[in-house]
Design an enzyme around this catalytic site. Structure first.
Site, PDB file in Angstrom:
ATOM      1  N   MET A 151       0.920  -6.700   0.646  1.00  0.00           N
ATOM      2  CA  MET A 151       0.117  -7.920   0.607  1.00  0.00           C
ATOM      3  C   MET A 151      -1.335  -7.580   0.292  1.00  0.00           C
ATOM      4  O   MET A 151      -1.790  -6.463   0.477  1.00  0.00           O
ATOM      5  CB  MET A 151       0.192  -8.656   1.954  1.00  0.00           C
ATOM      6  CG  MET A 151      -0.470  -7.948   3.119  1.00  0.00           C
ATOM      7  SD  MET A 151      -0.332  -8.933   4.617  1.00  0.00           S
ATOM      8  CE  MET A 151      -1.225  -7.887   5.782  1.00  0.00           C
ATOM      9  N   HIS A 210      -0.403   1.619   4.196  1.00  0.00           N
ATOM     10  CA  HIS A 210      -1.056   0.960   5.332  1.00  0.00           C
ATOM     11  C   HIS A 210      -0.160   1.120   6.553  1.00  0.00           C
ATOM     12  O   HIS A 210       0.926   0.537   6.606  1.00  0.00           O
ATOM     13  CB  HIS A 210      -1.285  -0.519   5.038  1.00  0.00           C
ATOM     14  CG  HIS A 210      -2.215  -0.764   3.889  1.00  0.00           C
ATOM     15  ND1 HIS A 210      -2.245  -1.946   3.187  1.00  0.00           N
ATOM     16  CD2 HIS A 210      -3.154   0.034   3.304  1.00  0.00           C
ATOM     17  CE1 HIS A 210      -3.169  -1.875   2.241  1.00  0.00           C
ATOM     18  NE2 HIS A 210      -3.722  -0.679   2.286  1.00  0.00           N
ATOM     19  N   SER A 221       1.907  -1.075   0.879  1.00  0.00           N
ATOM     20  CA  SER A 221       1.615  -1.743   2.158  1.00  0.00           C
ATOM     21  C   SER A 221       2.900  -2.364   2.686  1.00  0.00           C
ATOM     22  O   SER A 221       3.881  -1.657   2.900  1.00  0.00           O
ATOM     23  CB  SER A 221       0.504  -2.782   1.966  1.00  0.00           C
ATOM     24  OG  SER A 221       0.165  -3.397   3.191  1.00  0.00           O
ATOM     25  N   THR A 222       2.935  -3.683   2.865  1.00  0.00           N
ATOM     26  CA  THR A 222       4.106  -4.347   3.442  1.00  0.00           C
ATOM     27  C   THR A 222       5.359  -4.048   2.625  1.00  0.00           C
ATOM     28  O   THR A 222       5.413  -4.291   1.427  1.00  0.00           O
ATOM     29  CB  THR A 222       3.882  -5.869   3.476  1.00  0.00           C
ATOM     30  OG1 THR A 222       2.631  -6.140   4.078  1.00  0.00           O
ATOM     31  CG2 THR A 222       4.990  -6.559   4.244  1.00  0.00           C
ATOM     32  N   ASP A 225      -5.532  -4.515  -2.131  1.00  0.00           N
ATOM     33  CA  ASP A 225      -6.007  -3.143  -2.005  1.00  0.00           C
ATOM     34  C   ASP A 225      -5.341  -2.255  -3.049  1.00  0.00           C
ATOM     35  O   ASP A 225      -4.117  -2.276  -3.204  1.00  0.00           O
ATOM     36  CB  ASP A 225      -5.711  -2.619  -0.594  1.00  0.00           C
ATOM     37  CG  ASP A 225      -6.321  -1.255  -0.339  1.00  0.00           C
ATOM     38  OD1 ASP A 225      -7.404  -0.983  -0.901  1.00  0.00           O
ATOM     39  OD2 ASP A 225      -5.733  -0.471   0.425  1.00  0.00           O
TER      40      ASP A 225
END
Length: 652
Positions: A581, A488, A462-463, A584
């Site tokens: 973050m 993401h 993600s991030t 997930d």
């Protein structure tokens, strides 16, 4: 906890553990077990118990919160009360008053209603000595002023000046109407307090067990006058409790019976006397300031300072309004271009910057090239560029931008606003990895012959993930087994991201389509705003792309991919979770490991945000924890059937 009645949910227990670890460090203790032993030898009067209560309590509130309650007082309750009670003062109890926003909001409303006359008094209590000290100061950061309606600001607050220009103080006339005292609601009865016309106890019972709620509301009943009100939070209910309170409207209850009622005119003391405020332990000082104090003296929970940089006034105002609604963010400035932003940064350094790409005088990417080598401030790109221009975003991420978000439109604000705030909050605490330390790319120079191509590799991120994925994939050689990735990512960027990697890697990288067969020398990237899973297809596996709802608030979701790999592929798979973050992918990775797959996670030091890997590690889902610059070598070693290279073994 029996001391203060707090009944913590599992998610809150993790937060409490983090806070307690800081306290252990202050005391020189090595573990929670040692702390429990330490407490067991202390008498109940020891000040350490109060320190523990302060650690456990949650203190987030706003001025004029749940304003429908105040409207009810003005339009319905107060006019009727005045008809009945002409010769005495209205008495209100703000139970669990936190940092003072609720009682001060009430005081401003009542002061205006009674036109400055001495017709009311407010008792405000809390179990947390630190927040009581903050409330008595009556000093708040200027961004909180937006929550106070304009008609109450003139008589209610005084703005700071000079170094204190970003702060305001509640006026003495309003403060004099509120008496702040220590009170633990667990300690009953409350008869020493006299009788009240209105009791506010909002968003407190959500932390109490049902038996304690019943005990407290019945004690409230005993210190309430006939016709009095009990006001609770909109998210709370008394439905499963036994009491004499009668439902009077949305989260408002009334006392209509005169039985056991006290008369405020007869029983109310001149000064409300409660338990004295315990002195906190020295490592947690309580600062009491009678006049407008410096920010350091009054800040209980420091907000993250945000600088908005965008040439569109509409977007600047939209983002400012969004961030001001978040209790953890403070907008300290809005700049129309990077030149103006640079001057603002010199005056006050933000914790995070939101930055557009296309702006006059200097574009956002050039600004990053200039800024980050000098001052590594976390930056979130908020842009509305098209897929064709996505290279600018990826260049910004290469330079060290933490994350990127598509510019919201006004209709989208309610649905994606919380996600934007979360990303900005996370970025403010994340790392700016201006340049990744790289190993020499030995794996890239190796032949892929001998790698186990029957294994399926699943990766989630993600991030910070776009750069992390680029780092890992560009170090792998031709001849890899099938790799499937969930990052993401907004739909406009997923295809562009795949195309960019395809240009950099010696194997094919493409955006996945439903029905794609998993093939060696191919990496499939999940499309944005879709869910991706794997399913059997003959002797191999294929991709399923669906429009199923978000999982863990994400679409695509890493858990959806990992769950399908655990179910259909089992031990013939490898799962890797990278920077990001939230949580997930953590549960899905655990399922993969339980099904026999090998699993790895990126370590904290090399993550931009150590969220997803941290949760996976906490669950026991991770076999190996490695820095980003060792992930490719670790993967190669797991796939290398011949174990031909001794240098790889030090990573295996």
């Amino acid at each position: 906890m029996r001391l203060c009645g707090i009944h913590l949910k599992p998610i809150k227990k993790d937060l409490l553990k983090t806070r307690l670890l800081r306290r252990l460090n202050d005391l020189g203790l090595g573990s929670l077990a040692e702390y429990r032993t330490y407490l067991s030898h202390l008498p109940s009067t020891n000040e350490e118990w109060q320190v523990l209560i302060n650690v456990m309590t949650t203190n987030k509130t706003d001025f004029f919160r749940e304003s429908s309650h105040l409207q009810f007082l003005l339009e319905r309750y107060l006019p009727e009360w005045e008809k009945r009670q002409l010769n005495r003062r209205l008495r209100i109890w703000s139970a669990a008053s936190s940092t003072g926003e609720e009682p001060y909001s009430l005081a401003m409303v009542l002061d205006s209603y009674f036109k400055g006359a001495d017709r009311f008094e407010i008792c405000a209590s809390d179990v947390d000595t630190e927040v009581l000290a903050h409330a008595k100061n009556g000093v708040y950061s200027l961004d909180r002023l937006q929550g106070i309606p304009a008609q109450y600001q003139f008589r209610g607050i005084t703005r700071g000046s000079g170094e204190l220009r970003r702060w305001f103080k509640i006026k003495k006339e309003i403060q004099s109407k509120v008496q702040f005292q220590y009170r633990n609601l667990v300690e009953t009865p409350y008869s020493d307090m006299g009788a009240f016309d209105i009791i506010f106890c909002r968003n407190v019972f959500i932390y109490f067990a049902s038996d304690l709620i019943e005990k407290v509301i019945n004690e409230f009943y005993e210190v309430s006058a006939t016709g009095s009100l009990l006001v609770i939070g909109h998210s709370e209910t008394l439905q499963n409790t036994k009491s004499q309170w009668e439902y009077g409207g949305a989260s408002i209850f009334t006392k209509s019976s005169a039985k056991h009622a006290l008369s405020p005119s007869r029983s109310a003391p001149t000064k409300v006397l409660m338990h004295p405020t315990p002195a906190p332990h020295k490592p947690i000082p309580v600062t009491r300031v009678s006049s407008l104090a410096s920010p350091a003296a009054v800040s209980v929970h420091a907000k993250k300072k945000v600088l908005i940089v965008d040439d569109s006034k509409t977007i600047r105002d939209l983002l400012e309004r969004l961030f001001r609604q978040d209790s953890e963010l403070e907008v300290i400035g809005k700049a129309t271009n990077p030149i103006e932003a640079w001057e603002m940064i010199k005056g006050e350094r933000p914790d995070v910057i939101t930055l557009d790409i296309h702006m006059p005088e200097m574009d956002g990417v050039t600004f990053l090239e200039t800024l980050l080598p000098k001052d590594p401030i976390p930056v979130v790109m908020i842009t509305s560029i098209s897929q064709e221009e996505s290279g600018h975003v990826f260049r910004a991420l290469e330079l060290g931008a933490v994350d990127y978000i598509q510019k919201p439109s006004l209709p989208e604000l309610n649905s994606i606003g919380p996600m934007i705030c979360e990303k900005v909050r996370q970025a403010a605490t994340g790392k700016v990895l201006h340049k990744q330390k790289k190993l020499s790319p030995i794996t890239r120079s190796l032949s892929g012959q001998g790698l186990d191509q029957s294994t399926i590799v699943a990766i989630g991120s993600s991030t910070g993930g776009t750069e992390a994925l680029k780092h890992v994939l560009t170090e792998l050689p031709k001849g890899i087994p099938p790799i499937v990735i969930v990052q993401h990512i907004p739909p406009v960027f997923s295809a562009a991201f795949a195309n960019r990697l395809n240009q950099l890697c010696p194997f094919e990288v493409k955006e996945a389509r439903s029905g794609d067969i998993l093939l060696p020398d191919q990496v499939l990237i999940a499309p944005g705003a879709k869910q991706l899973s794997l399913a059997p297809s003959g002797n191999t596996y294929c991709v399923k792309i669906t429009d199923d709802p978000p999982v863990n608030r994400h679409k695509p979701s890493v858990d959806v991919l990992f769950d399908s790999v655990a179910k259909h592929i089992g031990k013939k798979a490898i799962g890797i979770i990278l920077t990001g973050m939230g949580a997930d992918g953590a549960k899905g990775l655990l399922k993969m490991r339980e099904a026999g797959a090998r699993t790895a996670a990126q370590d904290e030091e090399s993550c931009v945000v150590f969220g997803m890997p941290k949760e996976a590690i906490r669950l026991g889902a991770v076999e190996e924890i490695r820095p980003l610059n060792e992930i490719a070598a670790l993967l190669y070693s797991w796939l290398d059937r011949d174990k031909r290279l001794s240098w790889v073994k030090k990573y295996a």
